[in-house]
Write an enzyme that holds these catalytic residues in place. Structure first.
Site, PDB file in Angstrom:
ATOM      1  N   ASN A 119       0.828  -1.170  -0.148  1.00  0.00           N
ATOM      2  CA  ASN A 119      -0.138  -0.075  -0.034  1.00  0.00           C
ATOM      3  C   ASN A 119       0.755   1.304  -0.157  1.00  0.00           C
ATOM      4  OD1 ASN A 119      -2.846  -0.901   0.494  1.00  0.00           O
ATOM      5  ND2 ASN A 119      -1.556  -1.914   1.987  1.00  0.00           N
ATOM      6  N   GLU A 151      -0.736  -0.601  -4.181  1.00  0.00           N
ATOM      7  CA  GLU A 151      -2.275  -0.463  -4.071  1.00  0.00           C
ATOM      8  C   GLU A 151      -2.333   1.046  -3.477  1.00  0.00           C
ATOM      9  OE1 GLU A 151      -4.165  -3.109  -1.537  1.00  0.00           O
ATOM     10  OE2 GLU A 151      -3.100  -4.744  -2.390  1.00  0.00           O
ATOM     11  N   ASP A 181      -7.234   0.490  -4.898  1.00  0.00           N
ATOM     12  CA  ASP A 181      -7.642   0.138  -3.501  1.00  0.00           C
ATOM     13  C   ASP A 181      -9.108   0.639  -3.124  1.00  0.00           C
ATOM     14  OD1 ASP A 181      -7.739  -1.601  -1.397  1.00  0.00           O
ATOM     15  OD2 ASP A 181      -5.959  -0.871  -0.674  1.00  0.00           O
ATOM     16  N   GLU A 236     -12.430  -7.918  -1.723  1.00  0.00           N
ATOM     17  CA  GLU A 236     -11.999  -8.050  -0.230  1.00  0.00           C
ATOM     18  C   GLU A 236     -13.184  -8.489   0.725  1.00  0.00           C
ATOM     19  OE1 GLU A 236      -8.625  -4.870   0.116  1.00  0.00           O
ATOM     20  OE2 GLU A 236     -10.625  -4.049   0.349  1.00  0.00           O
TER      21      GLU A 236
HETATM   22  P1  C2E Z   1      -6.537  -2.305   2.941  1.00  0.00           P
HETATM   23  O1  C2E Z   1      -5.400  -1.739   2.005  1.00  0.00           O
HETATM   24  O2  C2E Z   1      -7.990  -2.166   2.185  1.00  0.00           O
HETATM   25  O3  C2E Z   1      -6.288  -3.574   3.493  1.00  0.00           O
HETATM   26  C1  C2E Z   1      -7.336  -4.513   3.996  1.00  0.00           C
HETATM   27  C2  C2E Z   1      -7.605  -4.491   5.274  1.00  0.00           C
HETATM   28  O4  C2E Z   1      -8.897  -5.353   5.258  1.00  0.00           O
HETATM   29  C3  C2E Z   1      -6.651  -4.952   6.431  1.00  0.00           C
HETATM   30  O5  C2E Z   1      -6.870  -4.117   7.476  1.00  0.00           O
HETATM   31  C4  C2E Z   1      -7.030  -6.649   6.511  1.00  0.00           C
HETATM   32  O6  C2E Z   1      -6.406  -6.803   7.791  1.00  0.00           O
HETATM   33  C5  C2E Z   1      -8.758  -6.406   6.694  1.00  0.00           C
HETATM   34  N1  C2E Z   1      -9.215  -7.470   5.964  1.00  0.00           N
HETATM   35  C6  C2E Z   1      -8.709  -8.601   5.551  1.00  0.00           C
HETATM   36  N2  C2E Z   1      -9.766  -9.738   5.266  1.00  0.00           N
HETATM   37  C7  C2E Z   1     -10.859  -9.210   5.967  1.00  0.00           C
HETATM   38  C8  C2E Z   1     -11.902  -9.746   6.346  1.00  0.00           C
HETATM   39  O7  C2E Z   1     -12.409 -10.976   5.843  1.00  0.00           O
HETATM   40  N3  C2E Z   1     -12.764  -9.020   6.838  1.00  0.00           N
HETATM   41  C9  C2E Z   1     -12.298  -7.984   7.502  1.00  0.00           C
HETATM   42  N4  C2E Z   1     -13.571  -7.024   8.125  1.00  0.00           N
HETATM   43  N5  C2E Z   1     -11.273  -7.313   7.405  1.00  0.00           N
HETATM   44  C10 C2E Z   1     -10.558  -7.995   6.596  1.00  0.00           C
HETATM   45  P2  C2E Z   1      -5.498  -3.496   8.386  1.00  0.00           P
HETATM   46  O8  C2E Z   1      -4.234  -4.260   8.137  1.00  0.00           O
HETATM   47  O9  C2E Z   1      -6.139  -3.175   9.774  1.00  0.00           O
HETATM   48  O10 C2E Z   1      -5.647  -2.225   7.207  1.00  0.00           O
HETATM   49  C11 C2E Z   1      -6.352  -1.220   7.175  1.00  0.00           C
HETATM   50  C12 C2E Z   1      -6.065  -0.310   6.189  1.00  0.00           C
HETATM   51  O11 C2E Z   1      -4.754   0.533   6.483  1.00  0.00           O
HETATM   52  C13 C2E Z   1      -5.536  -0.831   4.802  1.00  0.00           C
HETATM   53  O12 C2E Z   1      -6.804  -1.064   4.197  1.00  0.00           O
HETATM   54  C14 C2E Z   1      -4.827   0.234   4.243  1.00  0.00           C
HETATM   55  O13 C2E Z   1      -5.506   1.399   3.786  1.00  0.00           O
HETATM   56  C15 C2E Z   1      -4.072   1.028   5.541  1.00  0.00           C
HETATM   57  N6  C2E Z   1      -2.616   0.322   5.467  1.00  0.00           N
HETATM   58  C16 C2E Z   1      -2.236  -0.866   6.047  1.00  0.00           C
HETATM   59  N7  C2E Z   1      -0.877  -0.837   5.927  1.00  0.00           N
HETATM   60  C17 C2E Z   1      -0.585   0.185   5.365  1.00  0.00           C
HETATM   61  C18 C2E Z   1       0.681   0.492   4.686  1.00  0.00           C
HETATM   62  O14 C2E Z   1       1.873  -0.161   4.910  1.00  0.00           O
HETATM   63  N8  C2E Z   1       0.826   1.713   4.103  1.00  0.00           N
HETATM   64  C19 C2E Z   1      -0.353   2.543   3.799  1.00  0.00           C
HETATM   65  N9  C2E Z   1      -0.386   3.706   2.953  1.00  0.00           N
HETATM   66  N10 C2E Z   1      -1.548   2.076   4.054  1.00  0.00           N
HETATM   67  C20 C2E Z   1      -1.422   0.973   4.899  1.00  0.00           C
HETATM   68 MG    MG Z   2      -4.722  -2.287   0.061  1.00  0.00          MG
HETATM   69 MG    MG Z   3      -8.933  -2.298   0.265  1.00  0.00          MG
HETATM   70 MG    MG Z   4      -8.621   0.289   3.002  1.00  0.00          MG
END
Ligand code: C2E
Ligand code: MG
Ligand code: MG
Ligand code: MG
Length: 283
Positions: A119, A151, A181, A236
């Site tokens: 991301n 992404e 994304d 997703e």
């Molecule tokens: P995202 O990029 O849309 O990542 C998917 C999120 O959905 C992740 O949450 C993941 O753990 C969660 N997820 C996956 N499968 C499921 C499911 O079956 N049900 C539900 N309810 N959730 C699921 P996470 O890890 O908490 O990350 C949240 C957001 O934070 C990410 O959404 C992304 O926008 C941001 N993020 C995370 N890591 C990075 C990074 O390294 N850099 C940047 N810029 N943003 C990040």
């Molecule tokens: Mg993502």
């Molecule tokens: Mg996403």
């Molecule tokens: Mg997101």
């Protein structure tokens, strides 16, 4: 809380954000040091091909283990990073770590046809060095760019669409995959698909989980449109096997959700790959 104040007093509006202004500043300061203090890490969630349930790649998701507050979710610290230039460091950290982990998996398990997806914040596209930095990291970690996906969510892309388009095109020309994304949520507009050179759409879980009777029509339309544009689609947050089958039948290429596996550490990914692809063990 408004009730406790009693009477008809109107409480001033406060955003849902849990941290106060000073808290935010403190966290921003802490975040600046988090990288060198080794408090940030990545976990990886499988992205699975719906037609044969095989692993196609992994999304890298950042975790912050704060020394005093414990684990802070990215939904809290990414917006703070994005409001300052710290986001550039976080983004490059993630890119560097994910490509280096991919290299390590390839050494341990053989050359697998898998990708890692990182991301980046769309604000980083305004940074003129981004493309060169990414090229340098790919070179250093000896990564095939076609095995790396970036992404982006649209939030800041329209701030300078021409610059964003140029940088994205350079990344595409360097061979990286580019995913839009959170498609189907608040801000995303169809214009992003024609204006920017994405090759993949990640449909947000809100769209995938939608419970109205129009869900099927919406999903079918988005998938059909993506396919006509020759784009790949990732769904997703798929919650049931039934939905996975249905999405596959609609032509959706990939799924990513707790159903297929939660995000896990790089070491566990390596174990998973060795189990999943036993014949590839050690080239
Ligand atoms: P995202 O990029 O849309 O990542 C998917 C999120 O959905 C992740 O949450 C993941 O753990 C969660 N997820 C996956 N499968 C499921 C499911 O079956 N049900 C539900 N309810 N959730 C699921 P996470 O890890 O908490 O990350 C949240 C957001 O934070 C990410 O959404 C992304 O926008 C941001 N993020 C995370 N890591 C990075 C990074 O390294 N850099 C940047 N810029 N943003 C990040
Ligand atoms: Mg993502
Ligand atoms: Mg996403
Ligand atoms: Mg997101």
């Amino acid at each position: 809380r408004a009730k406790k104040a009693g009477g008809n007093r109107v409480e001033p509006y406060r955003p849902a954000f849990r941290t106060s202004g000073t808290d935010r500043l403190q966290l921003e300061t802490d975040l600046r040091r988090a990288i060198e203090r080794n408090e940030l890490s990545l976990v990886y969630q499988p992205i699975v091909r719906l037609n044969d349930a095989e692993i196609a790649g992994f999304e890298a998701l950042m975790r912050w283990d704060h020394p005093k507050r414990g684990s802070i979710p990215p939904s809290e610290f990414i917006p703070i990073a994005e409001s300052s230039e710290v986001i550039n460091q976080l983004g490059l950290f993630a890119f560097e770590r994910a490509t280096s982990d991919l290299g390590e998996w390839q050494i341990q398990t053989g050359q697998l046809p898998i990708f890692v997806s990182v991301n980046l914040s769309s604000g980083q596209l305004l940074n003129n060095d981004l493309h060169d930095d990414i090229r340098a990291i790919l070179h250093k970690n000896r990564c095939n760019p076609s095995q790396v996906m970036v992404e982006l969510t649209e939030s800041l892309m329209m701030e300078n669409p021409e610059q964003a388009r140029l940088v994205l095109q350079k990344l595409r020309d360097s061979g990286l995959k580019l995913a839009l994304d959170d498609f189907g949520t608040g801000h995303s507009s169809l214009a992003y698909l024609t204006r920017f050179p994405f090759d993949t759409i990640k449909m947000d879980k809100a769209l995938v989980k939608d419970e109205s009777d129009k869900r099927t029509i919406l999903l079918r339309s988005v998938i059909g449109m993506a396919r006509e544009l020759e784009m790949q689609v990732v769904a997703e947050g798929i919650e049931s096997e039934e939905d996975a089958i249905q999405l596959g039948q609609m032509g959706c290429h990939y799924g990513q959700s707790f159903l297929f596996g939660p995000p896990i550490s790089s070491d566990l990914i390596q174990r998973l790959l060795k189990e999943r692809f036993p014949l590839m063990k050690r080239a």
